[in-house]
Scaffold this active site. Structure first.
Site, PDB file in Angstrom:
ATOM      1  N   CYS A 186       6.822 -25.250 -19.972  1.00 40.10           N
ATOM      2  CA  CYS A 186       5.864 -24.690 -19.019  1.00 40.10           C
ATOM      3  C   CYS A 186       6.534 -24.704 -17.654  1.00 40.10           C
ATOM      4  CB  CYS A 186       4.550 -25.466 -19.030  1.00 40.10           C
ATOM      5  SG  CYS A 186       4.718 -27.209 -18.587  1.00 40.10           S
ATOM      6  N   CYS A 246      -3.380 -26.107  -8.006  1.00 41.91           N
ATOM      7  CA  CYS A 246      -3.044 -24.880  -7.282  1.00 41.91           C
ATOM      8  C   CYS A 246      -1.606 -24.446  -7.572  1.00 41.91           C
ATOM      9  CB  CYS A 246      -3.246 -25.085  -5.782  1.00 41.91           C
ATOM     10  SG  CYS A 246      -4.972 -25.204  -5.285  1.00 41.91           S
ATOM     11  N   LEU A 272       4.340 -21.750   2.870  1.00 43.26           N
ATOM     12  CA  LEU A 272       4.058 -20.948   4.056  1.00 43.26           C
ATOM     13  C   LEU A 272       3.031 -19.846   3.819  1.00 43.26           C
ATOM     14  CD1 LEU A 272       7.672 -20.641   5.503  1.00 43.26           C
ATOM     15  CD2 LEU A 272       5.951 -22.402   5.897  1.00 43.26           C
TER      16      LEU A 272
END
Length: 392
Positions: A350, A197, A80
């Site tokens: 990670c 991203c 969002l």
């Protein structure tokens, strides 16, 4: 270069449509003819995420008659911050259905077609063949090369966009008139070299900046106005608020659109892009533990050194108890190896297990034969062990 209109105009605009699109109609370069072409156009958006959100909303507002949406994912709260086509009430819903509802809320005259499936080599040709133009809002290299190759083979133009942190890129690839994506990037980067991203982050509003460029280019190609970004790469630096262009020439030796193409049908794009390198896959084989196994080792007081190979800002969001931060790049550069203990078992992790597998390969080659990594990373840890902690 100026190009002919991609689609023929629709027969007419209704009275309601004339009222709705009046601000387009009074632009001489668009007018009734251009708006009728938009009405008659069929555009497919691959993805209803960061780039797909503004693209779908503005394509709908512009009056594109048919919008297809390829999307198989569900809305997550972390979406969002940038995926403005979805709202709080859509969390957990199908992204495709959420996007459809938003599109129809903007413009009820648009025909929305949903393709709620992952875009793959066995369905892409059938899906793409139904549309005039493709808008690529994907965020992974395998799908980008798949989109490109399918568009070249079908002779379809597509508008490409890419975003990462504060930087964005956009172009129009149409092999009939100029280069394709492979002319710009013949080979994908090495696995793990370019963070996604989800790993590196993206400024939310950057999606609007690049997505709006994609829609602008789509309108120009559909209506045959202006000078589309064919043969040009637009690069945007949000921190410096600078746009610059780079010319992209058609590569005569391009594997898919060159004079003697070697790619004449779709290939295995996951293998071509190698999401995880062969070295990392080999290192992880037999040296991957689950979050539950790590929890047992911690509880039993095993002699281990838990190393988080993410970045500092990720570590500050959430971490595994007892883990110390040593970013992946320090291992790749070799500077971290000299500080590793010789008397403890190294446990790497990670976010999801991709970066830690790459570091594991480095450690194995350096002689740390008993080193392991956590499959699923800190996300797996939170989901299985500490669900009250945040994820990102």
């Amino acid at each position: 270069m100026s190009l002919p209109p991609l689609v023929e105009p629709a027969a007419e605009l209704t009275v309601d449509e004339v009222r709705r699109y009046s601000r387009h109609l009074i632009i001489p370069d668009v007018g009734m003819d251009g708006q009728k072409r938009l009405k008659n156009a069929k555009v497919l958006c691959v993805g209803a995420g960061g780039l797909g959100s503004p693209a779908l909303m503005y394509l709908a507002a512009a009056g594109v008659g048919t919008l297809g949406i390829v999307e198989f994912d569900e809305v997550d709260e972390s979406n969002l911050q940038r995926q403005i086509i979805h709202s709080q009430s859509d969390i957990g819903r199908s992204k495709a259905e959420s996007a459809r509802d938003s599109v129809l809320g903007i413009n009820p005259y648009v025909n929305v077609i949903l393709h709620q499936e992952r875009l793959e080599a066995d369905n892409v040709m059938d899906i793409f063949s139904q549309y005039d133009l493709i808008v690529d809002g994907t965020d992974n290299f395998a799908t980008r090369y798949l989109v490109n190759d399918a568009c070249v083979l079908l002779n379809k133009p597509y508008v490409w966009g890419s975003i990462y942190r504060f930087d964005g890129q956009a172009s129009v690839f149409w092999s009939e008139y100029g280069p394709c994506y492979r002319c710009l990037y013949p080979e994908p980067p090495p696995p793990g070299m370019v963070p996604s991203c989800a790993e590196g982050g993206v400024l939310g509003v950057l999606c609007a900046s690049i997505g709006s460029i994609q829609v602008t280019e789509a309108i120009k190609v559909l209506a045959g106005v202006g000078d589309p970004l064919v043969g040009r790469l637009m690069i945007y630096d949000a921190l410096e608020m600078q746009y610059r262009q780079v010319k992209v020439r058609k590569d005569p030796d391009c594997a898919v659109c060159g004079k003697n193409p070697t790619v004449t049908e779709l290939i295995d794009y996951e293998a071509f892009c190698g999401v995880v390198s062969e070295e990392a896959q080999e290192a992880a084989l037999g040296s991957t533990i689950t979050p539950k196994q790590l929890k047992e080792w911690i509880d039993e007081g095993e002699n281990i050194d838990i190393i988080d190979v993410r970045e500092q800002n990720e570590y500050e969001i959430v971490s595994i108890p007892g883990a110390r931060l040593v970013p992946k790049n320090e291992f790749l550069m070799g500077s971290a190896l000299q500080d590793l203990p010789q008397n403890k078992k190294i446990v790497l992790h990670c976010k999801t297990g991709v970066r830690s597998a790459e570091v594991l390969a480095v450690l194995k080659s350096a002689g740390f034969a008993d080193a392991v990594h956590v499959g699923g990373g800190v996300i797996g840890w939170v989901n299985q062990i500490e669900p009250e902690k945040p994820v990102y």
